[in-house]
Design a protein around this motif. Structure first.
Motif, PDB file in Angstrom:
ATOM      1  N   THR A  35       0.613  -1.585  -0.536  1.00  0.00           N
ATOM      2  CA  THR A  35       0.320  -0.005  -0.359  1.00  0.00           C
ATOM      3  C   THR A  35       1.295   1.165  -0.265  1.00  0.00           C
ATOM      4  O   THR A  35       0.419   2.094  -0.502  1.00  0.00           O
ATOM      5  CB  THR A  35      -1.122  -0.390   1.201  1.00  0.00           C
ATOM      6  OG1 THR A  35      -1.887  -1.213   1.235  1.00  0.00           O
ATOM      7  CG2 THR A  35      -1.763   1.388   1.483  1.00  0.00           C
ATOM      8  N   GLN A  36       2.022   1.266   0.896  1.00  0.00           N
ATOM      9  CA  GLN A  36       3.424   2.262   0.395  1.00  0.00           C
ATOM     10  C   GLN A  36       3.378   2.431  -0.499  1.00  0.00           C
ATOM     11  O   GLN A  36       3.846   4.134  -0.943  1.00  0.00           O
ATOM     12  CB  GLN A  36       3.892   2.004   1.926  1.00  0.00           C
ATOM     13  CG  GLN A  36       3.443   2.480   3.279  1.00  0.00           C
ATOM     14  CD  GLN A  36       4.164   2.304   4.574  1.00  0.00           C
ATOM     15  OE1 GLN A  36       4.992   1.554   4.190  1.00  0.00           O
ATOM     16  NE2 GLN A  36       3.922   3.474   5.656  1.00  0.00           N
TER      17      GLN A  36
ATOM     18  N   TYR B  90      -6.548   9.841  -2.334  1.00  0.00           N
ATOM     19  CA  TYR B  90      -5.991   9.398  -3.893  1.00  0.00           C
ATOM     20  C   TYR B  90      -6.606   9.375  -4.926  1.00  0.00           C
ATOM     21  O   TYR B  90      -6.946  10.321  -6.018  1.00  0.00           O
ATOM     22  CB  TYR B  90      -3.770   8.977  -3.864  1.00  0.00           C
ATOM     23  CG  TYR B  90      -3.019   9.708  -3.201  1.00  0.00           C
ATOM     24  CD1 TYR B  90      -3.147   9.711  -1.572  1.00  0.00           C
ATOM     25  CD2 TYR B  90      -2.627  11.262  -3.732  1.00  0.00           C
ATOM     26  CE1 TYR B  90      -2.029  10.793  -0.977  1.00  0.00           C
ATOM     27  CE2 TYR B  90      -1.213  12.201  -2.965  1.00  0.00           C
ATOM     28  CZ  TYR B  90      -1.704  12.249  -2.174  1.00  0.00           C
ATOM     29  OH  TYR B  90      -0.856  13.009  -1.619  1.00  0.00           O
TER      30      TYR B  90
ATOM     31  N   ALA C  58      -2.885   4.259   5.689  1.00  0.00           N
ATOM     32  CA  ALA C  58      -2.354   4.567   4.211  1.00  0.00           C
ATOM     33  C   ALA C  58      -3.313   3.238   2.798  1.00  0.00           C
ATOM     34  O   ALA C  58      -3.715   3.851   1.843  1.00  0.00           O
ATOM     35  CB  ALA C  58      -1.344   3.002   3.946  1.00  0.00           C
ATOM     36  N   ASN C  59      -4.674   2.490   3.384  1.00  0.00           N
ATOM     37  CA  ASN C  59      -5.379   2.234   2.237  1.00  0.00           C
ATOM     38  C   ASN C  59      -6.593   3.995   2.473  1.00  0.00           C
ATOM     39  O   ASN C  59      -6.778   4.281   1.039  1.00  0.00           O
ATOM     40  CB  ASN C  59      -6.140   1.375   2.755  1.00  0.00           C
ATOM     41  CG  ASN C  59      -5.702  -0.426   2.343  1.00  0.00           C
ATOM     42  OD1 ASN C  59      -5.199  -0.147   1.124  1.00  0.00           O
ATOM     43  ND2 ASN C  59      -5.569  -0.889   3.614  1.00  0.00           N
TER      44      ASN C  59
ATOM     45  N   GLN D 278       2.269   2.043  -3.311  1.00  0.00           N
ATOM     46  CA  GLN D 278       1.656   2.643  -4.091  1.00  0.00           C
ATOM     47  C   GLN D 278       0.963   4.251  -3.687  1.00  0.00           C
ATOM     48  O   GLN D 278       0.963   4.831  -4.905  1.00  0.00           O
ATOM     49  CB  GLN D 278      -0.015   2.354  -4.086  1.00  0.00           C
ATOM     50  CG  GLN D 278      -0.101   0.985  -4.741  1.00  0.00           C
ATOM     51  CD  GLN D 278      -1.572  -0.403  -4.673  1.00  0.00           C
ATOM     52  OE1 GLN D 278      -3.175   0.281  -3.813  1.00  0.00           O
ATOM     53  NE2 GLN D 278      -1.584  -1.932  -4.837  1.00  0.00           N
ATOM     54  N   LEU D 279       1.039   4.051  -2.874  1.00  0.00           N
ATOM     55  CA  LEU D 279       0.863   5.745  -2.504  1.00  0.00           C
ATOM     56  C   LEU D 279       2.330   6.503  -2.930  1.00  0.00           C
ATOM     57  O   LEU D 279       1.701   7.448  -2.877  1.00  0.00           O
ATOM     58  CB  LEU D 279       1.048   5.798  -1.403  1.00  0.00           C
ATOM     59  CG  LEU D 279      -0.524   5.918  -0.342  1.00  0.00           C
ATOM     60  CD1 LEU D 279      -0.414   5.514   1.353  1.00  0.00           C
ATOM     61  CD2 LEU D 279      -1.221   7.359  -0.610  1.00  0.00           C
TER      62      LEU D 279
ATOM     63  N   HIS E 157       1.054   7.187  -6.625  1.00  0.00           N
ATOM     64  CA  HIS E 157       0.722   7.978  -6.511  1.00  0.00           C
ATOM     65  C   HIS E 157       1.332   9.132  -6.302  1.00  0.00           C
ATOM     66  O   HIS E 157       1.203  10.533  -7.061  1.00  0.00           O
ATOM     67  CB  HIS E 157      -0.466   8.238  -5.490  1.00  0.00           C
ATOM     68  CG  HIS E 157      -1.746   7.582  -5.902  1.00  0.00           C
ATOM     69  ND1 HIS E 157      -1.972   7.412  -7.181  1.00  0.00           N
ATOM     70  CD2 HIS E 157      -2.373   6.583  -5.419  1.00  0.00           C
ATOM     71  CE1 HIS E 157      -3.690   7.304  -7.481  1.00  0.00           C
ATOM     72  NE2 HIS E 157      -3.455   6.452  -6.726  1.00  0.00           N
ATOM     73  N   TYR E 158       2.051   9.830  -5.024  1.00  0.00           N
ATOM     74  CA  TYR E 158       2.537  11.064  -4.736  1.00  0.00           C
ATOM     75  C   TYR E 158       3.351  11.521  -5.031  1.00  0.00           C
ATOM     76  O   TYR E 158       3.492  12.633  -6.297  1.00  0.00           O
ATOM     77  CB  TYR E 158       3.611  10.543  -3.059  1.00  0.00           C
ATOM     78  CG  TYR E 158       4.027  12.217  -2.841  1.00  0.00           C
ATOM     79  CD1 TYR E 158       4.948  12.188  -2.670  1.00  0.00           C
ATOM     80  CD2 TYR E 158       3.428  13.252  -3.054  1.00  0.00           C
ATOM     81  CE1 TYR E 158       5.840  12.991  -2.135  1.00  0.00           C
ATOM     82  CE2 TYR E 158       4.296  14.049  -1.889  1.00  0.00           C
ATOM     83  CZ  TYR E 158       5.324  14.787  -1.886  1.00  0.00           C
ATOM     84  OH  TYR E 158       6.674  15.210  -1.128  1.00  0.00           O
TER      85      TYR E 158
ATOM     86  N   ASP F   8      -5.591   7.121   2.452  1.00  0.00           N
ATOM     87  CA  ASP F   8      -5.298   7.556   2.224  1.00  0.00           C
ATOM     88  C   ASP F   8      -5.389   7.616   0.643  1.00  0.00           C
ATOM     89  O   ASP F   8      -4.980   8.306  -0.036  1.00  0.00           O
ATOM     90  CB  ASP F   8      -4.112   7.957   2.823  1.00  0.00           C
ATOM     91  CG  ASP F   8      -3.390   8.859   3.832  1.00  0.00           C
ATOM     92  OD1 ASP F   8      -2.230   8.150   4.457  1.00  0.00           O
ATOM     93  OD2 ASP F   8      -4.204   9.750   3.656  1.00  0.00           O
ATOM     94  N   LEU F   9      -4.830   6.324   0.456  1.00  0.00           N
ATOM     95  CA  LEU F   9      -5.139   5.221  -1.100  1.00  0.00           C
ATOM     96  C   LEU F   9      -6.037   5.813  -1.584  1.00  0.00           C
ATOM     97  O   LEU F   9      -6.359   6.152  -3.279  1.00  0.00           O
ATOM     98  CB  LEU F   9      -3.961   4.106  -1.235  1.00  0.00           C
ATOM     99  CG  LEU F   9      -3.839   3.798  -2.784  1.00  0.00           C
ATOM    100  CD1 LEU F   9      -2.791   4.293  -2.913  1.00  0.00           C
ATOM    101  CD2 LEU F   9      -3.709   1.948  -1.916  1.00  0.00           C
TER     102      LEU F   9
ATOM    103  N   LEU G  24       5.341   9.937   3.707  1.00  0.00           N
ATOM    104  CA  LEU G  24       4.771   9.154   3.216  1.00  0.00           C
ATOM    105  C   LEU G  24       3.531   9.090   4.155  1.00  0.00           C
ATOM    106  O   LEU G  24       2.865   8.595   4.493  1.00  0.00           O
ATOM    107  CB  LEU G  24       5.047   7.704   3.043  1.00  0.00           C
ATOM    108  CG  LEU G  24       5.579   7.572   1.302  1.00  0.00           C
ATOM    109  CD1 LEU G  24       6.769   6.920   1.369  1.00  0.00           C
ATOM    110  CD2 LEU G  24       4.861   8.079   0.276  1.00  0.00           C
TER     111      LEU G  24
END
Lengths: 160, 234
Positions: free
Chosen positions: A102-103, B180, B173-174, A105-106, A109-110, B176-177, B196
Motif C-alpha cells: 500500500t505504501q 488519492y 495507508a488504505n 502505491q501511495l 501516486h505521490y 490515503d490511497l 509518506l
C-alpha cells in the motif's frame, strides 16, 4: 476454613483448606474447571511453587496466565498457546507485506502528482514570457513558441 | 511366518541374551518372521507391529540389520533419565525428544510441568505429533522461567499489540490511497513535500475517511488528463 468454603484446589485435592491457602484467592470454589485444567497441565505442586516464588501482588496475574496456558494446552494438546504465537507471527508478516504494498502505491501516486505539479509550474512560468525564452536549452536552434511542444529539460535553466 | 518347531528348542541353540523371556513371549504371541538365526544375537521383525516395549534384539546378518528395531539401552541415557537419575530403558518415552546434549531443555520442562505430566501428555498423542508437542512445551517452559508472571501470555500480548499497530497503519495507508485514487486531496506543491505518513497529516476532518481494514485496492487509476500543452491552452 470450614468444609463448605474450601477453594477449588483443596476440593480437588480432597484436603482441608487452611486459612493461608496460597491457591484459594486464585482458584475459587465456583470455578472448579479453572483449577482442574491447571492441575492437569502444571500439577498442583508446581502451581504452588510457581506462585510461592512470586510477590503477592503478582500472583493473581500469574494464576490467570497459567490458567490460560493450561486451557490452551487442553484445547490444542500439540501446540498449546505456542500455536497462537505462531498464528500471530504469521499475521504480522501478512500485514507488513500488505502495508508495504500500500505504501508503494501511495509513493507512486505521490510521485505522479509531484510530476504533474512540476509540469504545471513550468507551463505557468513559460506563459509569463512575452517573447522567445532565452533560458531554454542553449542548443535549441529555434525560438520557443507556445504552439510548439515543450523541449525536453534534462538540465535546469542556467539562471535558476 | 511363525518359526517352525518348538521355539524353546530353537532358542536353546543360541547364546543366552538378557531379553530371552521377552523373546520367548514374542515368538509365541505374534506373527514373526525370523531369518538367519545366528549364534550370537537375533533380530526379530514383528510384522504385526505389536512388539513388546524393550524387546530389542539384533541380527548380525546385514540384511536383517536394515530392519532392526531400536537397540537395547547400551548408549548414553537421555537428558530426562540423566536428570531423574534413572536407567534409560529402550522404550523411554523421553529419549527421542530430550537428547543428552540438551540437558537444560528437560530441566526447564520438568521445573514447570513435571515429568509425570509430560509423560501423560505425550502418551495421549500419536507418535508423529510428540516432537512438536515437546518443542512447544519446551518453549512454554522457557518463557515461564524467563517471565514467571506472564510466561507465554506476555509474548502473545506483545504480538497482539504489534498486530493492532500494523493494522492501524494499514488502515490509514488504505484511506490515503482511497483519497488519492478519488482525487479528493488537492495537489501538493514540490515545496510542500511531506513524508509518506499521510494519515497523521490528514487528521480527523476528512469526511471521506474510509475505515475498511481489509481493503484491497486495484492498481491506481491513471491521473486525469492535464490541460493539453500542445494547443497552447493555459
Amino acid at each position: 476454613m470450614s468444609y463448605s468454603t474450601r477453594c477449588a484446589a483443596c476440593k480437588s485435592l480432597r484436603r482441608r483448606c487452611p486459612q493461608d491457602c496460597i491457591l484459594a484467592p486464585y482458584f475459587p470454589s465456583n470455578d472448579p474447571q479453572r483449577f482442574a485444567s491447571v492441575q492437569k497441565i502444571f500439577g498442583a505442586s508446581n502451581t504452588t511453587k510457581i506462585l510461592q516464588q512470586l510477590p503477592v501482588h503478582q500472583r493473581a496475574e500469574a494464576a490467570d496466565c497459567m490458567s490460560f496456558e493450561a486451557a490452551s494446552r487442553i484445547q490444542d494438546p500439540v501446540y498449546g498457546c505456542v500455536g497462537i504465537i505462531s498464528q500471530l507471527h504469521q499475521q504480522i508478516l501478512t500485514t507488513q507485506h500488505e502495508l508495504a504494498m500500500t505504501q508503494a502505491q501511495l509513493a507512486f501516486h505521490y510521485a505522479q502528482q509531484e510530476t504533474q505539479q512540476e509540469r504545471r509550474i513550468m507551463t505557468q512560468s513559460q506563459v509569463q514570457y512575452d517573447g522567445p525564452s532565452s533560458w531554454f536549452d542553449p542548443n535549441q536552434k529555434e525560438p520557443f513558441y507556445l504552439d510548439q511542444p515543450l523541449p525536453d529539460f534534462h538540465q535546469p535553466p542556467g539562471f535558476l | 511366518m511363525i518359526i517352525s518347531g518348538h521355539a524353546s528348542t530353537t532358542i536353546s541353540t543360541i547364546k543366552i541374551h538378557p531379553l530371552w523371556p521377552t523373546l520367548t513371549r514374542i515368538l509365541k504371541s505374534s506373527s514373526i518372521s525370523i531369518s538367519n538365526l545366528k549364534k550370537n544375537q537375533v533380530t526379530v521383525l514383528d510384522r504385526a507391529q505389536t512388539r513388546e516395549k524393550g524387546a530389542t534384539l539384533f541380527f548380525s546378518d546385514q540384511e536383517a540389520l536394515s530392519q532392526t528395531v531400536k537397540m537395547a539401552s547400551s548408549s548414553s541415557p537421555c537428558a530426562a533419565c540423566k536428570f531423574l537419575r534413572r536407567k534409560c530403558m529402550s522404550g523411554c518415552v523421553f529419549a527421542p525428544y530430550f537428547p543428552p546434549e540438551e540437558p537444560q531443555k528437560f530441566a526447564n520442562v520438568h521445573k514447570i510441568f513435571g515429568a509425570s505430566n509430560v509423560t501423560k501428555l505425550l502418551n495421549e498423542l500419536p507418535p508423529h505429533q510428540r516432537e512438536d508437542a515437546v518443542s512447544s512445551l519446551a518453549y512454554e517452559a522457557e518463557a515461564r522461567i524467563k517471565d514467571p508472571v506472564y510466561g507465554c501470555v506476555g509474548v502473545i500480548s506483545v504480538l497482539q499489540r504489534r498486530v493492532q499497530k500494523l493494522q492501524k497503519e494499514l488502515d490509514d495507508a488504505n484511506a490515503d490511497l482511497i483519497r488519492y485514487a478519488c482525487n479528493e486531496i488537492p495537489g501538493v506543491l514540490p515545496t510542500q513535500r511531506r513524508s509518506l505518513d499521510f494519515g497523521r497529516r490528514m487528521g480527523d476532518g476528512g469526511s471521506s475517511f474510509y475505515q475498511a481494514s481489509d481493503l484491497s485496492l486495484p492498481y491506481p487509476p491513471p491521473p486525469p488528463p492535464w490541460p493539453d500543452n500542445k494547443d497552447g491552452s493555459s
